[in-house]
Scaffold this active site. Structure first.
Site, PDB file in Angstrom:
ATOM      1  N   ALA A   1      -4.245  14.373   5.717  1.00 23.96           N
ATOM      2  CA  ALA A   1      -3.845  13.200   6.507  1.00 23.96           C
ATOM      3  C   ALA A   1      -3.036  12.622   5.456  1.00 23.96           C
ATOM      4  CB  ALA A   1      -5.434  12.094   6.574  1.00 23.96           C
TER       5      ALA A   1
ATOM      6  N   HIS B   1       0.869  -1.148  -0.054  1.00 24.67           N
ATOM      7  CA  HIS B   1       0.144   0.108   0.043  1.00 24.67           C
ATOM      8  C   HIS B   1       0.953   1.334   0.238  1.00 24.67           C
ATOM      9  CE1 HIS B   1      -3.842   2.298   1.556  1.00 24.67           C
ATOM     10  NE2 HIS B   1      -2.936   3.108   1.509  1.00 24.67           N
TER      11      HIS B   1
ATOM     12  N   HIS C   1       2.620  14.490   2.038  1.00 21.43           N
ATOM     13  CA  HIS C   1       1.890  15.961   1.740  1.00 21.43           C
ATOM     14  C   HIS C   1       3.292  16.843   2.024  1.00 21.43           C
ATOM     15  CE1 HIS C   1      -2.174  14.476   1.493  1.00 21.43           C
ATOM     16  NE2 HIS C   1      -2.041  13.773   2.501  1.00 21.43           N
TER      17      HIS C   1
ATOM     18  N   LYS D   1      -9.498  -0.561  -5.762  1.00 15.22           N
ATOM     19  CA  LYS D   1      -9.390   0.295  -4.256  1.00 15.22           C
ATOM     20  C   LYS D   1     -10.832   1.031  -3.977  1.00 15.22           C
ATOM     21  CE  LYS D   1      -7.772   1.760  -0.309  1.00 15.22           C
ATOM     22  NZ  LYS D   1      -6.673   2.786  -0.009  1.00 15.22           N
TER      23      LYS D   1
ATOM     24  N   HIS E   1      -4.431  -0.717   6.010  1.00 19.86           N
ATOM     25  CA  HIS E   1      -3.760   0.026   7.216  1.00 19.86           C
ATOM     26  C   HIS E   1      -4.741  -0.269   8.504  1.00 19.86           C
ATOM     27  CE1 HIS E   1      -6.564   2.747   5.210  1.00 19.86           C
ATOM     28  NE2 HIS E   1      -5.700   3.153   4.377  1.00 19.86           N
TER      29      HIS E   1
ATOM     30  N   ASN F   1      -5.702   7.262  -5.764  1.00 20.79           N
ATOM     31  CA  ASN F   1      -6.455   8.440  -5.219  1.00 20.79           C
ATOM     32  C   ASN F   1      -5.549   9.847  -5.601  1.00 20.79           C
ATOM     33  OD1 ASN F   1      -4.103   7.892  -3.326  1.00 20.79           O
ATOM     34  ND2 ASN F   1      -5.399   8.984  -1.780  1.00 20.79           N
TER      35      ASN F   1
ATOM     36  N   HIS G   1     -10.396   0.662   2.380  1.00 21.12           N
ATOM     37  CA  HIS G   1     -10.309   1.573   3.281  1.00 21.12           C
ATOM     38  C   HIS G   1     -11.323   1.542   4.238  1.00 21.12           C
ATOM     39  CE1 HIS G   1      -8.589   5.739   4.924  1.00 21.12           C
ATOM     40  NE2 HIS G   1      -9.621   5.570   5.535  1.00 21.12           N
TER      41      HIS G   1
ATOM     42  N   ASP H   1       1.521   2.469   3.639  1.00 23.70           N
ATOM     43  CA  ASP H   1       0.522   3.721   3.433  1.00 23.70           C
ATOM     44  C   ASP H   1       1.549   4.973   3.577  1.00 23.70           C
ATOM     45  OD1 ASP H   1      -1.629   5.250   3.048  1.00 23.70           O
ATOM     46  OD2 ASP H   1      -2.432   5.189   4.976  1.00 23.70           O
TER      47      ASP H   1
ATOM     48  N   HIS I   1       1.418   5.513  -1.572  1.00 24.16           N
ATOM     49  CA  HIS I   1       1.074   6.604  -2.457  1.00 24.16           C
ATOM     50  C   HIS I   1       2.321   7.141  -3.186  1.00 24.16           C
ATOM     51  CE1 HIS I   1      -2.977   6.603  -0.696  1.00 24.16           C
ATOM     52  NE2 HIS I   1      -2.470   6.229   0.478  1.00 24.16           N
ATOM     53  N   LEU I   2       2.389   7.359  -4.417  1.00 25.48           N
ATOM     54  CA  LEU I   2       3.370   7.994  -5.204  1.00 25.48           C
ATOM     55  C   LEU I   2       3.247   9.314  -5.698  1.00 25.48           C
ATOM     56  CD1 LEU I   2       5.140   4.815  -7.079  1.00 25.48           C
ATOM     57  CD2 LEU I   2       5.837   6.184  -4.953  1.00 25.48           C
ATOM     58  N   ARG I   3       1.663   9.653  -5.515  1.00 24.20           N
ATOM     59  CA  ARG I   3       1.285  11.057  -6.050  1.00 24.20           C
ATOM     60  C   ARG I   3       1.638  10.958  -7.647  1.00 24.20           C
ATOM     61  NH1 ARG I   3      -1.652  10.713  -1.478  1.00 24.20           N
ATOM     62  NH2 ARG I   3      -0.572  11.716   0.355  1.00 24.20           N
TER      63      ARG I   3
HETATM   64  C1  NCD Z   1      -3.536   8.999   2.311  1.00 26.36           C
HETATM   65  C2  NCD Z   1      -3.348  10.036   1.252  1.00 26.36           C
HETATM   66  O1  NCD Z   1      -2.695  11.100   1.636  1.00 26.36           O
HETATM   67  O2  NCD Z   1      -3.247   9.714   0.213  1.00 26.36           O
HETATM   68  N1  NCD Z   1      -3.865   9.621   3.646  1.00 26.36           N
HETATM   69  C3  NCD Z   1      -3.964   8.990   4.774  1.00 26.36           C
HETATM   70  O3  NCD Z   1      -3.886   9.606   6.100  1.00 26.36           O
HETATM   71  N2  NCD Z   1      -3.522   7.639   4.900  1.00 26.36           N
HETATM   72  C4  NCD Z   1      -5.036   8.293   1.837  1.00 26.36           C
HETATM   73  C5  NCD Z   1      -5.350   6.938   2.695  1.00 26.36           C
HETATM   74  O4  NCD Z   1      -4.671   6.020   2.306  1.00 26.36           O
HETATM   75  O5  NCD Z   1      -6.311   6.997   3.587  1.00 26.36           O
HETATM   76 ZN    ZN Z   2      -3.352   4.876   1.797  1.00 28.27          ZN
END
Ligand code: NCD
Ligand code: ZN
Length: 361
Positions: free
Chosen positions: A272, A22, A260, A108, A183, A50, A145, A256, A24-26
């Protein structure tokens, strides 16, 4: 010097590259930086959809995969596994198409409004029976999620309510659907996964294994520890750690890591997400060493996700040594952005040696 082997005194660990289930690479200018940070330790990663806008079609997901590969350059030793963002108009044909694509690993489900970039999320997850039926038929896993999309719900109760009100009925109605609860944060989630494995599995993050919610409010509010689902009580963290270190096939690492930019974390409306990729493996190693569970480390960080998702086991080996190092206060992205890693400014016990420095001494 001969390698010492007892868990308590072990100084050097060799293990396969990580499978991060899991991540996030943006997208855009920051993508290359984030992909390189994860490629340092990872051979495989399930990359979340996302984005803004979210990845809803096979074509969009594959184009994103191509951008990741382009950003990394030739032969990075890292395979991104793509996902589609669940929505009511995702057709049976598109799901069959996704299942036939080697680069796509799952769909997802984001409930509406529970986390970063979930305004396009699903308002009524139990209304998507056609989607779940099509996924089960195509043998494409659903990643979830697990927070209830009820804006009046207490944020600390959202995962527990999701288990009772959404996940249990969903699993019962679709016994052939393979689900990963992402998560997880509570002891109730651990129990739920044990009850329903192997249909249900769970990912665990380094930060939920390391901290309980007191860390979020330690003296001052700690925005870099704000993530969804929230950190929970210490007894929950203990249950997560026992699940991670106990040798159970249904529990494996999904970092996860969700960066940011510093200004979006240190402000009046905090996004978050915890950016843990720079320290994820080091943190998990520390926790497993303290728990006397290093024998299960490689299963947790790599082998179980490979078995679950049918990936080749990584051939690249990593070496960790017990050698203190200081985590930088922030890292700079290619976009010029400032990103604060988990454990910024702390001295960690374990360090991953750069490739080529891992030969036994
Ligand atoms: C994640 C995100 O910033 O994309 N944020 C997080 O708090 N985990 C999204 C997610 O996995 O809920
Ligand atoms: Zn996530």
């Amino acid at each position: 010097m001969p390698e010492r082997t007892t868990a308590a005194s072990q100084e050097r660990i060799t293990l396969p590259a990580v499978c991060d289930a899991h991540l996030h690479l943006r997208d855009g200018a920051v993508l290359g930086f984030l992909a390189r940070v994860s490629a340092r330790t990872c051979a495989h990663a399930i990359v979340m959809p996302n984005l803004d806008p979210p990845l809803r079609t096979v074509a969009e997901a594959l184009a994103y995969g191509a951008r990741i590969r382009r950003a990394l350059g030739p032969d990075p030793g890292f395979t991104p596994h793509l996902t589609l963002y669940a929505h009511p108009d995702l057709t049976r044909t598109e799901i069959a198409h996704a299942a036939a694509e080697e680069g796509i690993s799952a769909v997802k489900l984001y409930p509406h409004g529970v986390t970063t970039q979930s305004s396009s999320g699903v308002r009524d997850p139990l209304a998507l029976d056609d989607l779940y039926g099509a996924l089960a038929e195509a043998n494409l896993p659903l990643l979830v999620h697990g927070e209830i999309p009820d804006p009046t719900a207490d944020p600390f109760d959202r995962e527990r309510r999701f288990l009772d009100e959404i996940l249990e009925p969903l699993l019962e109605r679709h016994p052939r659907l393979r689900v990963t609860l992402e998560h997880i944060t509570t002891r109730e989630a651990v129990a739920c996964v044990r009850r329903h494995a192997p249909q249900l599995a769970a990912t665990l993050t380094p930060h939920h294994l390391l901290y309980d919610r007191r860390a979020l409010f330690a003296g001052e509010l700690r925005p870099h520890l704000y993530c969804r689902p929230l950190l929970q009580r210490d007894r929950d963290r203990e249950a997560l750690l026992a699940a991670a270190t106990g040798g159970e096939e249904a529990f494996f690492l999904g970092t996860d890591s969700a960066p940011h930019e510093r200004g979006r974390k240190e402000c009046a409306a905090v996004c978050a997400g915890v950016f843990n990729a720079p320290v994820a493996l080091e943190t998990v190693t520390e926790l497993f060493a303290e728990a006397g569970a290093l024998a299960h480390l490689a299963d947790f960080t790599s082998a179980r996700a490979c078995r679950r998702y049918g990936w080749p086991h990584p051939t690249r080996l990593l070496t960790l040594v017990r050698r203190p190092w200081r985590v930088p206060d922030e890292l700079r992205g290619d976009d010029g952005g400032r990103y604060v890693p988990l454990r910024a400014g702390e001295t960690l016990a374990w360090r991953v040696l750069p490739d080529g420095e891992g030969a036994p001494t």
